[in-house]
Design an enzyme around this catalytic site. Structure first.
Site, short mmCIF file in Angstrom:
data_model
loop_
_atom_site.label_atom_id
_atom_site.label_comp_id
_atom_site.label_asym_id
_atom_site.label_seq_id
_atom_site.Cartn_x
_atom_site.Cartn_y
_atom_site.Cartn_z
N GLU A 115 0.62 -1.28 0.06
CA GLU A 115 -0.29 -0.04 -0.02
C GLU A 115 0.96 1.37 0.08
OE1 GLU A 115 -3.26 -2.12 2.93
OE2 GLU A 115 -1.84 -0.39 3.75
N CYS A 128 3.14 8.07 2.21
CA CYS A 128 3.81 7.12 3.13
C CYS A 128 3.92 5.93 2.27
CB CYS A 128 2.55 7.04 4.13
SG CYS A 128 3.13 5.80 5.22
N CYS A 135 5.89 -7.97 6.80
CA CYS A 135 6.82 -7.43 7.78
C CYS A 135 7.44 -8.59 8.52
CB CYS A 135 6.29 -6.42 8.72
SG CYS A 135 7.92 -5.75 9.79
N CYS A 139 5.09 -7.03 15.59
CA CYS A 139 4.82 -6.19 16.79
C CYS A 139 3.42 -6.51 17.36
CB CYS A 139 4.96 -4.86 16.33
SG CYS A 139 6.85 -4.00 15.96
N CYS A 142 0.48 -4.25 15.71
CA CYS A 142 0.68 -3.97 14.51
C CYS A 142 -0.22 -5.02 13.29
CB CYS A 142 1.87 -3.52 13.94
SG CYS A 142 2.05 -3.32 12.14
N GLY A 190 6.21 -2.80 6.32
CA GLY A 190 7.47 -3.19 6.02
C GLY A 190 8.54 -2.68 7.07
N GLU A 191 9.57 -3.15 7.37
CA GLU A 191 10.83 -2.63 8.17
C GLU A 191 11.87 -2.07 7.15
OE1 GLU A 191 11.58 -1.50 11.29
OE2 GLU A 191 13.51 -1.16 9.92
N SER A 222 11.17 5.47 9.21
CA SER A 222 10.57 5.18 10.45
C SER A 222 11.40 3.49 10.74
CB SER A 222 9.35 5.09 10.56
OG SER A 222 8.84 4.33 11.68
N SER A 244 9.92 3.87 16.37
CA SER A 244 8.85 3.12 16.82
C SER A 244 9.20 2.73 18.28
CB SER A 244 8.49 2.16 15.90
OG SER A 244 7.68 2.50 15.01
N LEU A 245 9.08 3.73 19.24
CA LEU A 245 9.39 3.36 20.47
C LEU A 245 8.50 2.80 21.05
CD1 LEU A 245 11.70 3.90 22.69
CD2 LEU A 245 10.80 6.10 23.26
N HIS A 246 7.30 3.12 21.53
CA HIS A 246 6.06 2.68 21.85
C HIS A 246 6.18 1.95 23.46
CE1 HIS A 246 5.04 3.24 18.06
NE2 HIS A 246 5.49 2.13 17.64
N CYS A 364 -2.04 1.53 7.96
CA CYS A 364 -1.16 0.70 7.34
C CYS A 364 -1.60 -0.82 7.30
CB CYS A 364 0.07 0.71 8.27
SG CYS A 364 1.45 -0.53 7.77
N1 SAH Z 1 8.44 -0.91 10.35
C1 SAH Z 1 8.59 0.40 10.51
C2 SAH Z 1 7.53 1.34 9.61
C3 SAH Z 1 6.35 0.91 9.40
S1 SAH Z 1 5.22 1.26 10.62
C4 SAH Z 1 8.32 0.65 12.11
O1 SAH Z 1 7.80 0.02 12.77
O2 SAH Z 1 8.70 1.96 12.49
C5 SAH Z 1 4.73 2.68 11.00
C6 SAH Z 1 4.31 3.33 12.33
O3 SAH Z 1 2.93 2.92 12.55
C7 SAH Z 1 5.09 2.64 13.45
O4 SAH Z 1 5.48 3.46 14.23
C8 SAH Z 1 4.30 1.56 13.87
O5 SAH Z 1 4.47 1.17 15.31
C9 SAH Z 1 2.71 2.17 13.89
N2 SAH Z 1 1.70 1.35 13.95
C10 SAH Z 1 1.71 0.18 13.45
N3 SAH Z 1 0.45 -0.31 13.69
C11 SAH Z 1 -0.22 0.53 14.25
C12 SAH Z 1 -1.75 0.62 14.85
N4 SAH Z 1 -2.44 -0.42 14.55
N5 SAH Z 1 -2.08 2.01 15.36
C13 SAH Z 1 -1.19 2.83 15.26
N6 SAH Z 1 -0.02 2.75 14.89
C14 SAH Z 1 0.59 1.61 14.28
FE1 SF4 Z 2 6.91 -4.68 11.34
FE2 SF4 Z 2 6.69 -1.68 11.94
FE3 SF4 Z 2 4.37 -3.43 11.93
FE4 SF4 Z 2 6.47 -3.78 13.66
S1 SF4 Z 2 5.42 -1.90 13.37
S2 SF4 Z 2 5.33 -5.36 12.64
S3 SF4 Z 2 8.29 -3.39 12.28
S4 SF4 Z 2 5.62 -2.94 10.05
#
Ligand code: SAH
Ligand code: SF4
Length: 383
Positions: A115, A128, A135, A139, A142, A190-191, A222, A244-246, A364
């Site tokens: 996408e 984006c 991926c 996580c 995600c 993806g990463e 990211s 992506s700290l979280h 995403c």
């Molecule tokens: N893989 C990379 C880039 C893609 S994800 C990464 O993890 O940084 C882009 C951002 O969207 C990341 O910060 C990810 O943690 C966040 N994200 C993923 N799923 C989400 C969701 N369901 N709600 C909010 N943010 C989300």
């Molecule tokens: Fe992959 Fe980023 Fe999603 Fe984690 S948050 S599963 S690294 S796309």
């Protein structure tokens, strides 16, 4: 990196060998660096300046039809048309939100999907883009991480997302003052740092002065924390970094962002502190998804501020976007506001990311999953 991805890389190597055999199959120009294009052109017995002309047609003018190249003779055009293509990924769905957000679901030659989302916001327009199909990381919040198929996107597929958006937004010739695409974020599927080579080659093409010429300051990569590649990205590309700290405790981050088990918070923060070129004008963006009762307490907020102290930073609080079957809930608006207020008091601007394009599943991974569900319903096949 998983074996599945390595296998696909091998396939891509094969593909690039096949590409150099320009006599048989047209080479997709969207995957070639300026130097590689020069080699293909001169190997075919044409002068080097022809490569330069072609490059400008592709990357300045968004060429799709070789007959458009008005400053080239008919026979050179025909020759190029036989050697090259400038094919964009195929759009299988295009959705436009009432807020202007556009989402494209793309299908590549092997049937895999990814996408791309365009988000207009006042004078800025952010694209984006995806770096992989699916991926390999998982996580827990995600949706992309739940998709089984994973492969790296190649350079033409990454650049193709930008070209396609520029086609649709009427942004050619590149660099015109009223352009709609002003920024790129590698925040799609993806990463990116697990597909470093292709992402780096694609970004170098997009940044090239004689082409799209997008400044590195307008590109943000990211990552979930692939520590060994962070320094390299800073040195070689100089793009903005988002993390992506979280979570701010290893125990919780191990669960939410499992790459933390390999590269823990101390290692990650150290790599960020040393990210090349950091300054107040060039800060790290810390992405923090707000999960109800999981990572959104006052204590979490204090720890977050302590962790990033001394690093030029921006904080981006992201309301969790729920998906069918997800185990989390988004924090309440009051909690997000309280968290944001503390961050603000500590001297950081803390924009809460406004959810965009909710009416078109712009988050995403969601559109791709919906498309797969529909196909399953139609065909009864579980893909
Ligand atoms: N893989 C990379 C880039 C893609 S994800 C990464 O993890 O940084 C882009 C951002 O969207 C990341 O910060 C990810 O943690 C966040 N994200 C993923 N799923 C989400 C969701 N369901 N709600 C909010 N943010 C989300
Ligand atoms: Fe992959 Fe980023 Fe999603 Fe984690 S948050 S599963 S690294 S796309």
């Amino acid at each position: 990196m998983s074996e599945a991805v390595a296998t696909i890389d091998d396939l891509q190597d094969d593909a690039s060998h096949a590409q150099s055999d320009a006599v048989n199959a047209p080479v997709n120009l969207l995957g070639l660096s300026q130097e590689a294009l020069e080699t293909v052109v001169t190997d075919a017995g044409l002068p080097k300046f022809r490569a330069r002309q072609l490059w400008r047609w592709v990357w300045r003018h968004g060429l799709t039809n070789f007959d458009e190249m008005s400053d080239l003779g008919k026979d050179v055009r025909a020759r190029f048309a036989g050697m090259f293509s400038a094919e964009r990924p195929r759009v299988t769905r295009r959705l436009q939100s009432s807020d202007g957000t556009i989402k494209w679901l793309l299908r590549f030659a092997d049937g895999n999907e990814a996408e791309t989302v365009y988000i207009p916001d006042n004078e800025r327009g952010t694209l984006c883009i995806s770096s992989q199909v699916g991926c390999t990381l998982t996580c827990s919040f995600c949706h992309t991480g739940t998709q089984k198929l994973v492969r790296n996107l190649n350079v033409a597929e990454i650049c193709g997302q930008v070209m396609l958006a520029m086609d649709e937004l009427g942004d050619w010739p590149a660099g015109k003052p009223e352009r709609r695409l002003t920024n790129i974020v590698l925040m799609g599927m993806g990463e990116p740092l697990f597909n470093y080579e292709n992402v780096a080659d694609a970004m170098k093409i997009i940044m090239s002065g004689e082409g799209v010429a997008l400044s590195k300051r307008r590109i943000t990569l990211s990552t979930s924390g692939v520590v060994p590649e962070i320094k390299r990205a800073g040195e070689e590309l100089g793009v903005n970094l988002a993390i992506s700290l979280h979570a701010v405790r290893d125990e919780l981050r191990d669960e939410l962002v499992p790459i933390n088990r390999k590269h823990n918070l101390a290692e990650l923060i150290d790599a960020c502190r040393n990210y090349p070129g950091l300054s107040n004008a060039r800060r790290i963006t810390w992405e923090y998804v707000m999960l109800d009762g999981v990572n959104d307490s006052d204590e979490d907020c204090r720890k977050l501020l302590a962790l990033i102290r001394g690093i030029p930073s921006k904080i981006n609080l992201i309301p969790f976007n729920p998906w069918p079957g997800s185990a989390y809930k988004c924090s309440s608006p009051e909690r997000i506001e309280a968290f944001a207020k503390t961050v603000l008091k500590a001297g950081y601007a803390s924009p809460v990311r406004t959810p965009r394009g909710q009416d078109i599943m712009a988050a995403c991974g969601q559109l791709k999953s919906a498309s797969q569900r529909e196909r399953r319903q139609k065909t009864g096949i579980n893909d």
